[in-house]
Every structure is written in structure tokens, then in C-alpha cells.
Design an enzyme around this catalytic site. Sequence first.
Site, PDB file in Angstrom:
ATOM      1  N   ASP A 139      64.999 -46.621 -89.883  1.00 48.20           N
ATOM      2  CA  ASP A 139      65.546 -45.928 -91.064  1.00 48.20           C
ATOM      3  C   ASP A 139      67.071 -46.042 -91.110  1.00 48.20           C
ATOM      4  O   ASP A 139      67.677 -45.838 -92.167  1.00 48.20           O
ATOM      5  CB  ASP A 139      65.199 -44.430 -91.000  1.00 48.20           C
ATOM      6  CG  ASP A 139      64.039 -44.045 -91.906  1.00 48.20           C
ATOM      7  OD1 ASP A 139      63.856 -44.694 -92.953  1.00 48.20           O
ATOM      8  OD2 ASP A 139      63.340 -43.077 -91.559  1.00 48.20           O
ATOM      9  N   LYS A 153      53.747 -46.810 -97.004  1.00 46.96           N
ATOM     10  CA  LYS A 153      54.396 -47.550 -95.914  1.00 46.96           C
ATOM     11  C   LYS A 153      53.349 -48.159 -94.981  1.00 46.96           C
ATOM     12  O   LYS A 153      53.450 -49.326 -94.590  1.00 46.96           O
ATOM     13  CB  LYS A 153      55.336 -46.604 -95.138  1.00 46.96           C
ATOM     14  CG  LYS A 153      56.579 -46.219 -95.937  1.00 46.96           C
ATOM     15  CD  LYS A 153      57.413 -45.118 -95.289  1.00 46.96           C
ATOM     16  CE  LYS A 153      58.558 -44.715 -96.218  1.00 46.96           C
ATOM     17  NZ  LYS A 153      59.385 -43.614 -95.760  1.00 46.96           N
ATOM     18  N   GLN A 208      59.307 -39.057 -91.232  1.00 47.80           N
ATOM     19  CA  GLN A 208      59.445 -38.854 -92.680  1.00 47.80           C
ATOM     20  C   GLN A 208      60.198 -37.558 -92.958  1.00 47.80           C
ATOM     21  O   GLN A 208      59.899 -36.504 -92.378  1.00 47.80           O
ATOM     22  CB  GLN A 208      58.039 -38.829 -93.333  1.00 47.80           C
ATOM     23  CG  GLN A 208      58.054 -38.773 -94.845  1.00 47.80           C
ATOM     24  CD  GLN A 208      58.631 -40.034 -95.503  1.00 47.80           C
ATOM     25  OE1 GLN A 208      58.577 -41.128 -94.934  1.00 47.80           O
ATOM     26  NE2 GLN A 208      59.192 -39.885 -96.682  1.00 47.80           N
TER      27      GLN A 208
HETATM   28  N1  GUN Z   1      62.333 -39.336 -97.318  1.00 52.81           N
HETATM   29  C1  GUN Z   1      62.731 -39.885 -98.481  1.00 52.81           C
HETATM   30  N2  GUN Z   1      63.182 -41.149 -98.285  1.00 52.81           N
HETATM   31  C2  GUN Z   1      63.056 -41.386 -96.952  1.00 52.81           C
HETATM   32  C3  GUN Z   1      63.344 -42.518 -96.135  1.00 52.81           C
HETATM   33  O1  GUN Z   1      63.843 -43.561 -96.575  1.00 52.81           O
HETATM   34  N3  GUN Z   1      63.049 -42.365 -94.813  1.00 52.81           N
HETATM   35  C4  GUN Z   1      62.535 -41.215 -94.298  1.00 52.81           C
HETATM   36  N4  GUN Z   1      62.300 -41.163 -92.976  1.00 52.81           N
HETATM   37  N5  GUN Z   1      62.253 -40.154 -95.030  1.00 52.81           N
HETATM   38  C5  GUN Z   1      62.519 -40.248 -96.351  1.00 52.81           C
END
Ligand code: GUN
Length: 305
Positions: A132, A65, A109
Site C-alpha cells: 500500500d 482485490k 484494509q
Molecule cells: N481504503 C480505501 N482505500 C484503501 C487503500 O488503497 N488501501 C487500504 N489498505 N485501505 C483503503
Amino acid sequence: MRKRNGSGEIELAAKIIDGRKLAAKLREAFALRVQALEASGACPPGLAVILVGEDAASAVYVRNKIRACEATGIKSVSHRLPSTVSNAELLGMIVELNADADVHGILVQLPLPAHIDVARVLETIAIEKDVDGFHLYNVGALVAGNTVFPPCTPYGVVKLLESEGVSVEGQNVVIVGASNIVGKPMALMLMARDATVAICHAKTRDLAQFTILADILVVAAGVPNLILPQMVKTGAIVIDVGINRLPDGTITGDVDFAGVAQKAAGITPVPGGVGPMTVTMLLENTIASAERASVRQRLVEARHD
Ligand code: GUN
């Protein structure tokens, strides 16, 4: 797509739906949006990523990311916290980021360590920075069909289907996996586009009875080889959201790719399908957030002119 094999028999071979290619195309356009924002005098989009603990897969996702942000002109800051961090410390960091005008998106995350109150964490993120889309407000907006930040993975799937010219209206969509991150928002997004949606999950009896009816099958179960060719309707579109690491280190999805590709009309590979699109839609949400912040800022300035 129909092909003849060596014996002259006709066999079906799916079109491989290339997430990397679409992601690259979208990211080029996003870089231009960032440039336009800066040219207008606004500050560049900023994303804050919080990673708690040492989960190896999460560390890889966060690194991807951050790199994607850099390549698009988004200023990203990652905050690493130990797995022993207290709820109060984590919430305090989010409150500080909520007040930081250079930050347009905050991403914590997941998963988080067991002692952390995940619901409280997600609800502490300012709704206008919830890139998100996991805050209850944004979940509610999705239910009402008025999305502010579409959750990144299902948003990426929608973009993939659109780019392939797959219309979901009136189609039977079966989603395998009922998580808050993928399955549930995916169902809502496809219902909003007039698909007929069924959600299956770990307790579903006779999964194949449902999957065989799917014109579009979205699989996000986290189980390698869960979907076999006999469970798939001939000519279906199969979207594999699974990312599983096998004991030998290779990454594989939830679908028996080689087998199902002989039956489906289109299929996403793993890696190179949905994964790059998830990151790409995070970039989109962060840029959209910065654009909205810039509009708000201009309204404030106009009032003081
Ligand atoms: N863990 C797995 N996929 C995601 C996501 O799209 N966002 C976040 N914050 N954590 C994740």
C-alpha cells in the site's frame, strides 16, 4: 474534443478516460510477469489482505482485490477479523505474515475500528511487504522522490494520465482532498513530475477560486456533485477519485459528470475510471515485491554456491 450539436453549434465534449480498458491491458502484462517469475523457479507472488470488522464498502473492495489477484496468478489469502479484535492480536498477525516467505505483500484494509492504533498497525508491516506504501518509511521515500511502493490510487492516476499522453510537467494541478491515502501522495507524485500542485480540502475557502485554475483537476473528497461545470477550466483534464453510494444504491463520483464533460477535454467516469486502476496498481506492487524477493533469494543462494 469539439462536436457539433443538432443546431450546428460547436460544443465541447470530453474524452472519457477509460480505466477499465487500461487496467485490462496492464493486467495482461502482469500475468506474463507472474509466469516469468514462476518459470525462473521463484514462488508465485503472494498477497495477504486483512479485513477487520463488517464495513460493507471495505468488504467489496477486498473482494475485488482478491478476485483480481486470482485472475493474474497472484496467490492471495484474506484474513477476516472481528471488529472487537485487540491491537495485540492484529499486530501479532502482521508479525507472522512478515515472517512468511510466501507472502510478498501485506494489506490492512482501512478504515479500522476506532480502538485500533492505525499508525502502529501500518508501521508494523515489513517495509519490503508494504504494497500500500503507507508505512512511514515508504511515505518518507515518496517525499524524497525515491519511491519503493507508490500508493495504489495516485499511482493509478499517474498511469491514466500517462496513457492519455497528458504531460504534467509545468501544468497547474489542483487536488481536492488531502488524505494520506490519495491527496497527499498524489501531490508528491505529481511534484516529482514537475507539476505545480495545490491541495484543497474541506476547510478551503472558495474552492472554485482554485479549481478554475487547474489544467489537471484531481478530486478525492468523497462528496457527490462537489465539482460543478462553472468550477472547471475549459479544456481541463478531470480525474474523479470519489466513490459515493447514493440512497438509491447507485455509485457516483465527486464530479457532476454530465455537466463537466461538456467543458473538460478529458474526464474519468465513476465507476470505470480510477477504481479499476487502484486494484491494478496493487497487483503491480505485489508482483514487483515478489520480483525483488526473488533477486534477494538468488543473491543468498549465490553466496552459498
Ligand atoms: N481504503 C480505501 N482505500 C484503501 C487503500 O488503497 N488501501 C487500504 N489498505 N485501505 C483503503
